[in-house]
Scaffold this motif. Sequence first.
Motif, PDB file in Angstrom:
ATOM      1  N   THR A   1       0.822  -1.214   0.000  1.00 23.45           N
ATOM      2  CA  THR A   1       0.000   0.000   0.000  1.00 23.45           C
ATOM      3  C   THR A   1       0.851   1.258   0.000  1.00 23.45           C
ATOM      4  O   THR A   1       2.051   1.213   0.324  1.00 23.45           O
ATOM      5  CB  THR A   1      -0.906   0.019   1.242  1.00 23.45           C
ATOM      6  N   ASP A   2       0.207   2.361  -0.330  1.00 18.83           N
ATOM      7  CA  ASP A   2       0.885   3.654  -0.230  1.00 18.83           C
ATOM      8  C   ASP A   2       1.385   3.889   1.185  1.00 18.83           C
ATOM      9  O   ASP A   2       2.455   4.467   1.386  1.00 18.83           O
ATOM     10  CB  ASP A   2      -0.075   4.788  -0.630  1.00 18.83           C
ATOM     11  N   LYS A   3       0.619   3.429   2.172  1.00 21.97           N
ATOM     12  CA  LYS A   3       1.006   3.610   3.578  1.00 21.97           C
ATOM     13  C   LYS A   3       2.315   2.863   3.891  1.00 21.97           C
ATOM     14  O   LYS A   3       3.198   3.405   4.557  1.00 21.97           O
ATOM     15  CB  LYS A   3      -0.122   3.126   4.487  1.00 21.97           C
ATOM     16  N   LEU A   4       2.445   1.618   3.406  1.00 22.37           N
ATOM     17  CA  LEU A   4       3.680   0.857   3.627  1.00 22.37           C
ATOM     18  C   LEU A   4       4.866   1.528   2.941  1.00 22.37           C
ATOM     19  O   LEU A   4       5.958   1.618   3.513  1.00 22.37           O
ATOM     20  CB  LEU A   4       3.527  -0.576   3.112  1.00 22.37           C
ATOM     21  N   VAL A   5       4.657   1.977   1.717  1.00 24.56           N
ATOM     22  CA  VAL A   5       5.729   2.643   0.971  1.00 24.56           C
ATOM     23  C   VAL A   5       6.118   3.949   1.666  1.00 24.56           C
ATOM     24  O   VAL A   5       7.301   4.248   1.827  1.00 24.56           O
ATOM     25  CB  VAL A   5       5.321   2.863  -0.500  1.00 24.56           C
ATOM     26  N   ALA A   6       5.125   4.719   2.108  1.00 17.19           N
ATOM     27  CA  ALA A   6       5.410   5.978   2.805  1.00 17.19           C
ATOM     28  C   ALA A   6       6.179   5.727   4.102  1.00 17.19           C
ATOM     29  O   ALA A   6       7.102   6.479   4.434  1.00 17.19           O
ATOM     30  CB  ALA A   6       4.106   6.735   3.082  1.00 17.19           C
ATOM     31  N   ALA A   7       5.819   4.660   4.805  1.00 19.98           N
ATOM     32  CA  ALA A   7       6.531   4.326   6.049  1.00 19.98           C
ATOM     33  C   ALA A   7       7.991   3.981   5.757  1.00 19.98           C
ATOM     34  O   ALA A   7       8.896   4.401   6.492  1.00 19.98           O
ATOM     35  CB  ALA A   7       5.838   3.168   6.756  1.00 19.98           C
ATOM     36  N   ALA A   8       8.230   3.248   4.690  1.00 17.24           N
ATOM     37  CA  ALA A   8       9.605   2.900   4.322  1.00 17.24           C
ATOM     38  C   ALA A   8      10.373   4.147   3.894  1.00 17.24           C
ATOM     39  O   ALA A   8      11.534   4.337   4.277  1.00 17.24           O
ATOM     40  CB  ALA A   8       9.613   1.848   3.214  1.00 17.24           C
ATOM     41  N   ARG A   9       9.740   4.986   3.114  1.00 13.21           N
ATOM     42  CA  ARG A   9      10.392   6.239   2.698  1.00 13.21           C
ATOM     43  C   ARG A   9      10.714   7.112   3.906  1.00 13.21           C
ATOM     44  O   ARG A   9      11.776   7.741   3.962  1.00 13.21           O
ATOM     45  CB  ARG A   9       9.507   7.003   1.726  1.00 13.21           C
ATOM     46  N   ALA A  10       9.808   7.148   4.880  1.00  9.74           N
ATOM     47  CA  ALA A  10      10.035   7.958   6.090  1.00  9.74           C
ATOM     48  C   ALA A  10      11.251   7.467   6.869  1.00  9.74           C
ATOM     49  O   ALA A  10      11.884   8.239   7.592  1.00  9.74           O
ATOM     50  CB  ALA A  10       8.789   7.932   6.983  1.00  9.74           C
ATOM     51  N   GLU A  11      11.591   6.197   6.693  1.00  4.93           N
ATOM     52  CA  GLU A  11      12.776   5.626   7.359  1.00  4.93           C
ATOM     53  C   GLU A  11      14.009   5.688   6.475  1.00  4.93           C
ATOM     54  O   GLU A  11      15.049   5.148   6.821  1.00  4.93           O
ATOM     55  CB  GLU A  11      12.491   4.184   7.794  1.00  4.93           C
ATOM     56  N   GLY A  12      13.885   6.327   5.303  1.00  2.00           N
ATOM     57  CA  GLY A  12      15.045   6.533   4.446  1.00  2.00           C
ATOM     58  C   GLY A  12      15.164   5.591   3.270  1.00  2.00           C
ATOM     59  O   GLY A  12      16.182   5.620   2.560  1.00  2.00           O
ATOM     60  N   ALA A  13      14.179   4.743   3.027  1.00  2.00           N
ATOM     61  CA  ALA A  13      14.249   3.813   1.899  1.00  2.00           C
ATOM     62  C   ALA A  13      14.189   4.581   0.586  1.00  2.00           C
ATOM     63  O   ALA A  13      13.384   5.488   0.417  1.00  2.00           O
ATOM     64  CB  ALA A  13      13.115   2.795   1.966  1.00  2.00           C
ATOM     65  N   THR A  14      15.046   4.187  -0.333  1.00  2.00           N
ATOM     66  CA  THR A  14      15.110   4.814  -1.650  1.00  2.00           C
ATOM     67  C   THR A  14      14.234   4.034  -2.636  1.00  2.00           C
ATOM     68  O   THR A  14      13.807   2.906  -2.352  1.00  2.00           O
ATOM     69  CB  THR A  14      16.559   4.807  -2.179  1.00  2.00           C
ATOM     70  N   ASP A  15      14.009   4.633  -3.791  1.00  2.00           N
ATOM     71  CA  ASP A  15      13.256   3.930  -4.833  1.00  2.00           C
ATOM     72  C   ASP A  15      13.931   2.611  -5.195  1.00  2.00           C
ATOM     73  O   ASP A  15      13.264   1.596  -5.394  1.00  2.00           O
ATOM     74  CB  ASP A  15      13.125   4.799  -6.092  1.00  2.00           C
ATOM     75  N   ARG A  16      15.247   2.627  -5.287  1.00  2.00           N
ATOM     76  CA  ARG A  16      15.976   1.402  -5.645  1.00  2.00           C
ATOM     77  C   ARG A  16      15.815   0.330  -4.565  1.00  2.00           C
ATOM     78  O   ARG A  16      15.649  -0.851  -4.874  1.00  2.00           O
ATOM     79  CB  ARG A  16      17.450   1.729  -5.875  1.00  2.00           C
TER      80      ARG A  16
END
Length: 186
Positions: A115-130
């Motif tokens: 979900t967008d929520k899971l992706v946003a949570a990962a991005r908030a922790e510094g996860a990159t697109d790659r």
Amino acid sequence: MPHIALDSDEPGIRGLFQFSPETAAPMNALAEVLLRGDSTLSRGERELIAAYVSGLNECRFCTASHAAFAAAQLPEGMALVDQVRADPDAAPVSPKLRALLAIAAAVQRSGRDVTDKLVAAARAEGATDRELHHTVLIAAAFCMFNRYVDGLGTYAPDDPAGYDLAAQRILAHGYTTVPPAPGQQG
């Protein structure tokens, strides 16, 4: 007993790869890129994702193999692998890796569960697109690998020593390189 005659005593996917080298080559190439290629996620972290997804899929051979491969490449070893497999939310991993493991678990259930929520949570922790890309593709690939291994009824040895030996072979030679014959330099 495997569902097809493999003409090999090799367990799990190794026996299937000997049976079908024409499909083994691209599958090994994919594993090499995903688990050993350039990435900001360590090789151990990527193997941990593979082991985690394989555990969720209840694939004994792939879980044991990639748990050993991860443990050999993580300073915390098998203790961390076991903690992640038992409870990734309580395991002592970075918040980014925890968020990526949540995405991997979602992929294991269904790609649409990412979900967008899971992706946003990962991005908030510094996860990159790659890193997001690698996580989703590792999880998806291991769903395929796990179903291949279990769908053809291959066996998984109980002795962890064999998985540790395979881990040393993967560390030294990777997924696409044929290791030297016994007694030769490698």
